[in-house]
Design a protein around this motif. Sequence first.
Motif, PDB file in Angstrom:
ATOM      1  N   GLY A  13      28.287-160.863  -5.821  1.00  0.00           N
ATOM      2  CA  GLY A  13      28.078-161.941  -4.869  1.00  0.00           C
ATOM      3  C   GLY A  13      29.335-162.715  -4.562  1.00  0.00           C
ATOM      4  O   GLY A  13      29.385-163.451  -3.587  1.00  0.00           O
ATOM      5  N   SER A  14      30.385-162.556  -5.373  1.00  0.00           N
ATOM      6  CA  SER A  14      31.658-163.222  -5.109  1.00  0.00           C
ATOM      7  C   SER A  14      32.417-162.437  -4.043  1.00  0.00           C
ATOM      8  O   SER A  14      32.407-161.199  -4.055  1.00  0.00           O
ATOM      9  CB  SER A  14      32.497-163.304  -6.384  1.00  0.00           C
ATOM     10  N   PRO A  15      33.096-163.109  -3.114  1.00  0.00           N
ATOM     11  CA  PRO A  15      33.836-162.398  -2.060  1.00  0.00           C
ATOM     12  C   PRO A  15      34.919-161.472  -2.594  1.00  0.00           C
ATOM     13  O   PRO A  15      35.284-160.499  -1.934  1.00  0.00           O
ATOM     14  CB  PRO A  15      34.449-163.542  -1.236  1.00  0.00           C
ATOM     15  N   ILE A  16      35.438-161.754  -3.786  1.00  0.00           N
ATOM     16  CA  ILE A  16      36.549-160.966  -4.326  1.00  0.00           C
ATOM     17  C   ILE A  16      36.077-159.751  -5.123  1.00  0.00           C
ATOM     18  O   ILE A  16      36.842-158.796  -5.326  1.00  0.00           O
ATOM     19  CB  ILE A  16      37.445-161.872  -5.218  1.00  0.00           C
ATOM     20  N   SER A  17      34.819-159.743  -5.566  1.00  0.00           N
ATOM     21  CA  SER A  17      34.341-158.691  -6.473  1.00  0.00           C
ATOM     22  C   SER A  17      34.407-157.284  -5.877  1.00  0.00           C
ATOM     23  O   SER A  17      34.857-156.355  -6.561  1.00  0.00           O
ATOM     24  CB  SER A  17      32.913-159.007  -6.929  1.00  0.00           C
ATOM     25  N   PRO A  18      33.973-157.049  -4.618  1.00  0.00           N
ATOM     26  CA  PRO A  18      34.061-155.682  -4.078  1.00  0.00           C
ATOM     27  C   PRO A  18      35.494-155.156  -4.027  1.00  0.00           C
ATOM     28  O   PRO A  18      35.729-153.970  -4.275  1.00  0.00           O
ATOM     29  CB  PRO A  18      33.470-155.822  -2.668  1.00  0.00           C
ATOM     30  N   ILE A  19      36.451-156.031  -3.732  1.00  0.00           N
ATOM     31  CA  ILE A  19      37.847-155.605  -3.646  1.00  0.00           C
ATOM     32  C   ILE A  19      38.380-155.263  -5.023  1.00  0.00           C
ATOM     33  O   ILE A  19      39.060-154.240  -5.212  1.00  0.00           O
ATOM     34  CB  ILE A  19      38.688-156.711  -2.982  1.00  0.00           C
ATOM     35  N   THR A  44      29.397-155.177 -12.860  1.00  0.00           N
ATOM     36  CA  THR A  44      29.334-155.718 -14.221  1.00  0.00           C
ATOM     37  C   THR A  44      29.989-154.785 -15.234  1.00  0.00           C
ATOM     38  O   THR A  44      30.138-155.161 -16.405  1.00  0.00           O
ATOM     39  CB  THR A  44      27.872-155.972 -14.633  1.00  0.00           C
ATOM     40  N   SER A  45      30.409-153.581 -14.803  1.00  0.00           N
ATOM     41  CA  SER A  45      31.053-152.632 -15.709  1.00  0.00           C
ATOM     42  C   SER A  45      32.571-152.646 -15.590  1.00  0.00           C
ATOM     43  O   SER A  45      33.260-151.968 -16.354  1.00  0.00           O
ATOM     44  CB  SER A  45      30.537-151.208 -15.430  1.00  0.00           C
ATOM     45  N   ILE A  46      33.102-153.402 -14.628  1.00  0.00           N
ATOM     46  CA  ILE A  46      34.545-153.416 -14.400  1.00  0.00           C
ATOM     47  C   ILE A  46      35.252-154.200 -15.514  1.00  0.00           C
ATOM     48  O   ILE A  46      34.939-155.369 -15.738  1.00  0.00           O
ATOM     49  CB  ILE A  46      34.874-154.056 -13.039  1.00  0.00           C
ATOM     50  N   GLN A  59      27.892-164.480 -17.131  1.00  0.00           N
ATOM     51  CA  GLN A  59      28.006-163.033 -17.180  1.00  0.00           C
ATOM     52  C   GLN A  59      29.120-162.689 -18.159  1.00  0.00           C
ATOM     53  O   GLN A  59      30.256-163.133 -18.005  1.00  0.00           O
ATOM     54  CB  GLN A  59      28.326-162.480 -15.789  1.00  0.00           C
ATOM     55  N   CYS A  60      28.806-161.895 -19.182  1.00  0.00           N
ATOM     56  CA  CYS A  60      29.737-161.694 -20.294  1.00  0.00           C
ATOM     57  C   CYS A  60      30.951-160.858 -19.911  1.00  0.00           C
ATOM     58  O   CYS A  60      32.030-161.024 -20.484  1.00  0.00           O
ATOM     59  CB  CYS A  60      29.020-161.050 -21.470  1.00  0.00           C
ATOM     60  N   HIS A  61      30.800-159.922 -18.989  1.00  0.00           N
ATOM     61  CA  HIS A  61      31.936-159.094 -18.591  1.00  0.00           C
ATOM     62  C   HIS A  61      31.720-158.591 -17.174  1.00  0.00           C
ATOM     63  O   HIS A  61      30.630-158.673 -16.620  1.00  0.00           O
ATOM     64  CB  HIS A  61      32.127-157.912 -19.558  1.00  0.00           C
ATOM     65  N   GLY A  62      32.797-158.090 -16.593  1.00  0.00           N
ATOM     66  CA  GLY A  62      32.708-157.546 -15.242  1.00  0.00           C
ATOM     67  C   GLY A  62      32.868-158.608 -14.172  1.00  0.00           C
ATOM     68  O   GLY A  62      33.070-159.792 -14.445  1.00  0.00           O
ATOM     69  N   ALA A  63      32.782-158.156 -12.935  1.00  0.00           N
ATOM     70  CA  ALA A  63      32.898-159.039 -11.768  1.00  0.00           C
ATOM     71  C   ALA A  63      31.512-159.459 -11.311  1.00  0.00           C
ATOM     72  O   ALA A  63      30.562-158.670 -11.363  1.00  0.00           O
ATOM     73  CB  ALA A  63      33.640-158.325 -10.639  1.00  0.00           C
ATOM     74  N   ALA A  64      31.414-160.701 -10.847  1.00  0.00           N
ATOM     75  CA  ALA A  64      30.109-161.233 -10.435  1.00  0.00           C
ATOM     76  C   ALA A  64      29.662-160.614  -9.118  1.00  0.00           C
ATOM     77  O   ALA A  64      30.428-160.532  -8.161  1.00  0.00           O
ATOM     78  CB  ALA A  64      30.185-162.748 -10.290  1.00  0.00           C
ATOM     79  N   CYS A 114      38.891-166.957 -11.080  1.00  0.00           N
ATOM     80  CA  CYS A 114      37.661-166.620 -10.342  1.00  0.00           C
ATOM     81  C   CYS A 114      36.852-165.556 -11.070  1.00  0.00           C
ATOM     82  O   CYS A 114      35.614-165.614 -11.098  1.00  0.00           O
ATOM     83  CB  CYS A 114      38.013-166.134  -8.933  1.00  0.00           C
ATOM     84  N   LEU A 115      37.535-164.583 -11.685  1.00  0.00           N
ATOM     85  CA  LEU A 115      36.827-163.523 -12.392  1.00  0.00           C
ATOM     86  C   LEU A 115      36.231-164.009 -13.710  1.00  0.00           C
ATOM     87  O   LEU A 115      35.200-163.501 -14.160  1.00  0.00           O
ATOM     88  CB  LEU A 115      37.767-162.350 -12.654  1.00  0.00           C
TER      89      LEU A 115
END
Length: 374
Positions: free
Chosen positions: A352-358, A291-293, A345-350, A330-331
Amino acid sequence: MLNVQKENIFISTRENQKNKLQRLLTKAKKRQPLETDYIPERWVKNLSTQELTPAERQLLAKGPKFAITPSQIPIKQYIVEIENSISKHLQQPEADKVRGDIVRILEKAKPPSSNITSEQRNALNNLVEDKTRMCLTADKGNAMVVMDAEDYKGKINKMLSVTSTYEKLKNDPTTKSQRQLCNILKSIKDKGELPDHLYNKLRPAGRSTPAPKFYGLPKIHKADVPLRPIVSSIGSCTYNTAKELARIIGPLVGKSPHHIKDTTEFVNKMKNKVIPPDYTIVSFDVSALFTSIPTDKALKCIQQRLQDDDTLQNRTTMSTASICKLLEFCLDNTFFVYNSNFYRQCHGAAMGSPISPIVANLYMEMFENEALAI
């Protein structure tokens, strides 16, 4: 030819199952039955105000992945799955023969013996029916955690009340997002960058897909047991697209000389290192990383990495611009549902999404390189 292939697959599968059974039997001989084992606190953490019965504790100690044998054979489920398979891969005469074999097998089939005791089955029913308690998987350690439902809901509501991170929505945005994604995919397909089979796979199926669901995992290794926020996007309109993007962008991760894949790689790199007496090894954990990205900076970083990747055409027919357009969508679509209410979610990556860790890893690699350059 088809009969030969079928026989080879049958023989191979039978041998694999026999070997697996032998390994399980060997392990079973080396230990006492679970019912006589002492169940350490680490496997079952009771944070509720009610005491767990011995049967409840034994049942929960089996873990979240333990499959309880059904009391009845799920005949309808078997038929649906088998029919989907044979209709795609077999011609009519062979398909009819398989259907006949399956009917004869199911007519003689009997439910398997129960793999839990009657006391444990009663305990399962009690836990399911008891709405004052919740059984959850711990954030780390694979332990089962029992919490009071009111305590869990209070912690979730406290997280969602942080307006700088979450915004409550008036309406369900699923249909609008689904329509926007379909338009983006169609525009990419019309440019000849998306083959029909992939277009049909990524396009949301049906008139309305479910919204991502929000829940929390208890961090039992921390004081006051906070919850880690998770947004489960499985089945949502962006899930298949996010998985495809993860496949395409994933190989970009790890190009940094300081990247550590896992603990095994860390051990291998450190085993020959000598730590001086006046030095110590420390580790740092980024609080609420996803959520900080800053997604705008992450997108620019990924766009540049894609443009510099000579192997990109081996993984996709889409251009860098099309990939980034889908990634941005997606983001930006970080909405979810909890307790029939919709939030964004106001900012950052969600989480639980498959793309967020990458996305998070690539941004942190860029951040690290910029820090080292200073």
